[in-house]
Design an enzyme around this catalytic site. Structure first.
Site, PDB file in Angstrom:
ATOM      1  N   ARG A 100      25.548 -17.304  53.846  1.00 28.30           N
ATOM      2  CA  ARG A 100      24.725 -17.701  53.055  1.00 28.30           C
ATOM      3  C   ARG A 100      24.602 -17.462  51.370  1.00 28.30           C
ATOM      4  NH1 ARG A 100      18.598 -16.599  51.157  1.00 28.30           N
ATOM      5  NH2 ARG A 100      18.477 -18.460  49.813  1.00 28.30           N
ATOM      6  N   HIS A 145      19.194 -19.982  42.914  1.00 26.78           N
ATOM      7  CA  HIS A 145      18.618 -18.554  43.409  1.00 26.78           C
ATOM      8  C   HIS A 145      18.278 -17.743  42.050  1.00 26.78           C
ATOM      9  CE1 HIS A 145      18.424 -15.552  46.852  1.00 26.78           C
ATOM     10  NE2 HIS A 145      18.213 -14.846  45.651  1.00 26.78           N
ATOM     11  N   GLU A 190      13.231 -19.244  47.141  1.00 26.82           N
ATOM     12  CA  GLU A 190      11.706 -18.600  47.038  1.00 26.82           C
ATOM     13  C   GLU A 190      11.100 -18.939  45.859  1.00 26.82           C
ATOM     14  OE1 GLU A 190      12.090 -14.431  47.160  1.00 26.82           O
ATOM     15  OE2 GLU A 190      12.463 -14.376  49.197  1.00 26.82           O
ATOM     16  N   ASN A 331      12.422 -16.942  54.252  1.00 26.92           N
ATOM     17  CA  ASN A 331      12.609 -15.391  54.155  1.00 26.92           C
ATOM     18  C   ASN A 331      11.390 -14.517  54.497  1.00 26.92           C
ATOM     19  OD1 ASN A 331      14.996 -16.434  52.768  1.00 26.92           O
ATOM     20  ND2 ASN A 331      14.416 -15.790  50.768  1.00 26.92           N
ATOM     21  N   TYR A 333      10.174 -10.446  55.269  1.00 24.67           N
ATOM     22  CA  TYR A 333      10.446  -9.059  55.097  1.00 24.67           C
ATOM     23  C   TYR A 333       9.350  -8.087  55.578  1.00 24.67           C
ATOM     24  CZ  TYR A 333      14.507  -9.871  52.033  1.00 24.67           C
ATOM     25  OH  TYR A 333      15.539 -10.534  51.607  1.00 24.67           O
ATOM     26  N   GLU A 400      16.588 -15.007  55.189  1.00 24.96           N
ATOM     27  CA  GLU A 400      16.527 -13.667  54.702  1.00 24.96           C
ATOM     28  C   GLU A 400      15.617 -12.774  55.506  1.00 24.96           C
ATOM     29  OE1 GLU A 400      15.878 -12.729  50.610  1.00 24.96           O
ATOM     30  OE2 GLU A 400      17.184 -14.548  50.011  1.00 24.96           O
TER      31      GLU A 400
HETATM   32  C1  BGC Z   1      15.149 -12.665  47.154  1.00 20.27           C
HETATM   33  C2  BGC Z   1      16.553 -11.789  47.043  1.00 20.27           C
HETATM   34  C3  BGC Z   1      16.152 -10.419  47.069  1.00 20.27           C
HETATM   35  C4  BGC Z   1      15.217  -9.683  48.143  1.00 20.27           C
HETATM   36  C5  BGC Z   1      15.043  -8.544  48.561  1.00 20.27           C
HETATM   37  C6  BGC Z   1      14.285 -12.021  48.048  1.00 20.27           C
HETATM   38  O1  BGC Z   1      12.911 -12.052  47.414  1.00 20.27           O
HETATM   39  O2  BGC Z   1      15.368 -13.933  47.620  1.00 20.27           O
HETATM   40  O3  BGC Z   1      17.331 -12.319  45.977  1.00 20.27           O
HETATM   41  O4  BGC Z   1      17.352  -9.408  46.753  1.00 20.27           O
HETATM   42  O5  BGC Z   1      14.351 -10.841  48.263  1.00 20.27           O
HETATM   43  O6  BGC Z   1      14.011  -8.015  47.333  1.00 20.27           O
END
Ligand code: BGC
Length: 494
Positions: A100, A145, A190, A331, A333, A400
């Protein structure tokens, strides 16, 4: 070629068999896709070569170095513009099924408008796509992006409604030039981040207008996305046979306590942070989430605005946007704890007041190297199940997921993060969530926006002090390569 493309599209569109039970060894289905991701501004460098125009991040880092943690810019970054073959060589070494990456709008259209197409930009992305396909790696392309052409920012950027037309012109150029070979498209990465943090926070373009311009941005992004999806359906899909989706970020929002007010607050946070973009596209009724509509209308009225700060879609726009995605790019995290706010309304518009909650994290959750990132794998499972229940189980491509750590090639904690988040994702699939692929962020170290080069997410280390920007695999690269090749979670790390 035709046959291969239909397999890729089928992987994303055709429902799979349910993952049964909980076997000892975690293995993903045969066609599950493993890949890695990057974005143009974060790795390419070559910010002004061969006709490329200035982007808002070029502009922001050059004029406001003090807003970047280490005062750096991505003028050179990992120099991927000049390292295309080396990058693809490493992707082959990793054994991934897809890559990607994003196209820089000003590299293709220097002034943002389609009357002037930069042939070098077309050449560069064409060469990257060809090199990937020559090695059987599926290109998955993000059209936007974060790097808006500065010339369009000078017209108001995402707050000016005309931007939707200009984005559509840009989309036509990329479909025309690359759509014969690219079968998986993401319009936006995002919108919560670039609308909320760009127009109400510290990211480019640095507008300080939370609760106002941020909503104008979101509104025009949703319109631009809807137009682009319909354009592809009408003019390209019968010829190119690809899929078009959007990438939304969704950190899980867990109620801080069992108190009913906190439960309600957590749902409000999910709707403000995720539903803002997910509800108009993925819900059966479309339009903004009712809770956003009600709260922002009411608070705007109490702040004496003659109309709501949240714009209104026409009936045609609601229909245009509803259902305008073949899949959801997710995405994810981390997780936040959400408690009820104090209910105060300040005269100054703000997204925070509109949402009306308090956001924290449990200090005992393991920390990463980014202030906002703590390791909470069970939140991933919950987020995926929420999407399943709320939006009728759309196909999800995890676009992500990753962790930033101190610079080291023995990144044992990254391997641990991967193992725990992939297990949580597998559990969600066993719950019935329709997940089709997983993309680790990031392939190589990248320029991490306002954190500069101080945060490293890569499976490969980048030595920014070497002229060649030398890439070295971390322990996690060998782990990920076993995973991508076998589709099973490796039981050994080396
Ligand atoms: C973004 C990336 C960023 C990653 C880590 C995401 O919000 O799409 O560009 O590097 O998080 O912060």
């Amino acid at each position: 070629m035709e046959i291969k493309y239909s397999v890729i599209v089928a992987v994303i569109l055709v429902p799979w068999l349910k993952v049964e039970g909980a076997p000892q060894r975690i293995c993903f289905p045969k066609h599950f896709m493993f890949g890695v991701g990057t974005a143009a501004y974060q790795i390419e460098g070559a910010w002004n070569v061969s006709g490329k125009g200035e982007s808002i991040w070029d502009h922001y880092t050059h004029y406001h170095p003090e807003r970047i943690f280490d005062h750096s810019s991505a003028d050179v970054a990992a120099d991927s513009y000049h390292q295309l073959r080396e990058d693809v060589r490493l992707l082959v070494e990793l054994g991934v099924q897809h890559y990607r990456f994003s196209i820089s709008w000003p590299r293709i259209l220097p002034m943002g408008l389609s009357n002037d197409v930069n042939e070098d930009g077309i050449r560069y992305y064409g060469a990257l796509i060809d090199e990937l396909l020559a090695h059987n790696i599926e290109p998955m392309v993000t059209m936007y992006h974060f790097d808006l052409p500065q010339s369009l920012q000078d017209l108001g950027g995402w707050t000016n409604p005309i931007i939707a037309d200009y984005f559509l012109d840009y989309a036509r150029v990329v479909f025309d030039h690359f759509g014969d070979r690219v079968k998986v498209w993401f319009t936006f990465n995002e919108p919560l981040s670039f609308c909320h943090d760009g127009y109400g926070g510290l990211d480019a373009p640095g507008a300080n207008s939370s609760g106002f311009e941020a909503y104008l941005c979101g509104h025009n992004v949703l319109r631009a996305h809807g137009y682009t999806y319909r354009l592809y359906q009408q003019n390209y899909s019968h010829l190119q046979r690809g899929v078009v989706g959007i990438v939304l970020d969704f950190a899980w929002c867990e109620p801080a306590t069992t108190y009913e007010g906190d439960q309600r607050a957590a749902e409000a946070a999910r709707q403000f942070r995720f539903g803002w973009f997910a509800h108009p596209i993925f819900s059966s009724e479309g339009d903004y989430p009712p809770i956003m509509r009600e709260r922002i209308d009411e608070i705007s009225r109490r702040q004496h605005f003659p109309r709501s700060r949240l714009p209104t879609f026409t009936a045609e726009e609601v229909t245009l946007i509803r259902g305008s995605s073949d899949f959801l790019g997710l995405n994810h995290y981390t997780t936040y704890l959400i408690a009820q706010g104090n209910g105060k309304i300040y005269p100054q518009p703000s997204f925070k007041t509109d949402m009306g909650v308090v956001v924290t994290q449990n200090q005992e959750w393991p920390k990463a190297n980014s202030s906002w990132l703590r390791v909470v794998p069970w939140g991933f499972r919950r987020a995926l199940n929420y999407i399943r229940q709320k939006y009728n189980n759309p196909p999800v491509l995890v676009t992500e997921n990753g962790i930033s750590l101190e610079r080291s090639n023995r990144d044992v904690r990254r391997v641990g993060y991967l193992a725990s988040y992939l297990s949580a994702m597998y559990a969600a699939m066993s719950d019935g969530c329709d997940v089709r692929g997983y993309t680790y962020w990031s392939f190589i170290d990248t320029f991490e926006w306002t954190s500069g080069f101080s945060e490293r997410f890569g499976l490969y280390d980048v030595d920014y002090s070497s002229a060649s920007r030398k890439r070295t695999p971390r322990l996690s690269a060998s782990y990920f390569s076993k995973l991508a090749r076998t589709r099973c979670l490796p039981d050994s790390w080396n």
